[in-house]
Design an enzyme around this catalytic site. Structure first.
Site, short mmCIF file in Angstrom:
data_model
loop_
_atom_site.label_atom_id
_atom_site.label_comp_id
_atom_site.label_asym_id
_atom_site.label_seq_id
_atom_site.Cartn_x
_atom_site.Cartn_y
_atom_site.Cartn_z
N ASP A 122 -10.14 -4.50 -3.91
CA ASP A 122 -9.39 -3.28 -3.42
C ASP A 122 -9.55 -2.08 -4.33
OD1 ASP A 122 -7.51 -1.77 -2.35
OD2 ASP A 122 -5.51 -3.12 -2.96
N HIS A 176 -7.68 -5.63 0.42
CA HIS A 176 -6.62 -4.94 0.96
C HIS A 176 -6.46 -4.88 2.46
CE1 HIS A 176 -3.84 -1.28 0.24
NE2 HIS A 176 -3.98 -1.36 1.32
N SER A 180 0.96 -1.12 -0.06
CA SER A 180 0.04 0.01 -0.08
C SER A 180 0.72 1.23 -0.01
CB SER A 180 -1.02 0.17 1.10
OG SER A 180 -2.14 0.88 1.11
#
Length: 364
Positions: free
Chosen positions: A305, A335, A210
């Site tokens: 996600d 995610h 991320s």
């Protein structure tokens, strides 16, 4: 390189946290068909079916939730993320080396600072090792060495690689570009002091998930542009790559799958100083004008996600520029699946696959 760790934020689980973790770990070992009974009707979105372990996990997290991160004080949000990561981390993975250190990065620049880090290794050895420098996720605002401890342990054990997890400074206390400067300084220190740190200078990878994957990608671009020795490989899980626009996956998965569009809006508001930052490639690496000459990469995205489309766009940009890239969409996952090694066998399989790509990329 010191071994003390001032300022490190430790997570101390409560009895309730331990009970939830035990339940999630047990569920992570059960067959998907049985878990589906708990999760409820399968979710089919965009031609994909959500993994029942993740579906059940999202359901449990929703029941236990005290609210969204953006509605909490920052310190409470940080504790909440650490707690969430702890509950899905599984049983501790034994390693010969798990050592807290401090990277001595403070110098003449008044904006620089020493950074806490944690070293993981399957073996205790004086021989130089292939190494992954890992930057945790959490929207440049949340996350820590603790929240990603299980992920780094898994990579170190399954890959036989040294992992150095870096606790870069977080927003909103330290806005863009401070986290970028921190991770660049961390990479340069390990690269330039390879013998002291015990790493193979020709086999240093950077990676993260991320926001951490965003920072790892930026390290590669910045060192290339400066004409320096780059990382040998980049391992990018569910990367955030573009703050200047929203993709279709933001709308399709805007809520209900752990990371929400509102979460991302809050993270970016904490991180950036102005709209001009959104188009800076150091914040939005997808907006770079040149993708050639970057290190080989493995990019792993989650099907459910909001960041899926921009992560895949970044992989395609590199591939079109001649960079060796493996792109893998884990279509059943949310995610950030890399943290859920204790909650679902699919997360462990995804990490194992990425470790294989890392070993190929570093040629060991």
């Amino acid at each position: 390189m010191r071994t003390s760790m001032p300022g490190h934020r430790a997570f101390v689980p409560t009895t309730t946290d331990r009970l939830v973790k035990a339940a999630m770990t047990t569920a992570g070992r059960l067959p998907a068909g049985l878990i589906q009974l708990i999760a409820g009707r399968p979710r089919h979105v965009d031609g994909q079916t959500l993994d029942p372990h993740f579906q059940a996990g999202v359901k449990v997290m929703s029941l236990l939730s005290k609210g969204e991160y953006e509605d909490m004080p920052v310190e409470e949000a940080r504790l909440t993320l650490d707690r969430s990561a702890y509950t899905v981390s599984g049983d501790p993975i034994p390693l010969a080396v798990v050592r807290d250190i401090v990277l001595p990065l403070a110098g003449d620049d008044p904006g620089s600072a020493d950074l806490p880090a944690r070293v993981y290794s399957l073996v205790e050895t004086d021989e130089p090792q292939p190494t992954l420098i890992y930057f945790h996720g959490g929207g440049w605002t949340l996350g820590s060495i603790e929240s990603h401890d299980a992920t780094c342990r898994y990579i170190a054990r399954m890959g036989g690689v040294k992992v150095i997890s870096v606790d870069y400074r977080l927003a909103p206390e330290f806005k863009f570009p401070t986290p970028v400067n921190d991770v660049l300084a961390a990479f340069r220190y390990v690269r330039d002091n390879a013998e002291e740190v015990g790493v193979d200078p020709t086999r240093i990878a950077v990676g993260g998930d991320s926001a951490g994957a965003n920072l790892a990608a930026v390290v590669c671009q910045q060192t290339r542009d400066a004409g320096e020795t780059m990382p040998a490989f980049q391992l990018l899980f569910v990367p955030a790559t573009n703050m200047s626009a929203r993709t279709q996956s933001y709308e399709t998965f805007r809520e209900g799958y752990f990371l929400t569009k509102a979460n991302m809006d809050w993270y970016e508001e904490n991180y950036i100083r102005s709209d001009d930052d959104r188009t800076d490639p150091r914040a939005s690496p997808l907006l770079a004008t040149d993708f050639s000459g970057l290190p080989p990469a493995h990019v792993a995205t989650g099907g459910f996600d909001p960041l899926r489309d921009e992560g895949e766009a970044y992989a395609r940009k590199m591939a079109e520029a001649g960079v060796a890239v493996s792109l893998r969409r884990h279509s059943t996952m949310v995610h950030p699946f890399v943290n859920a090694v204790g909650a679902t066998p699919l997360a462990r399989a995804a990490l194992s696959e990425a470790v294989g790509a890392l070993r190929m990329g570093l040629a060991y």
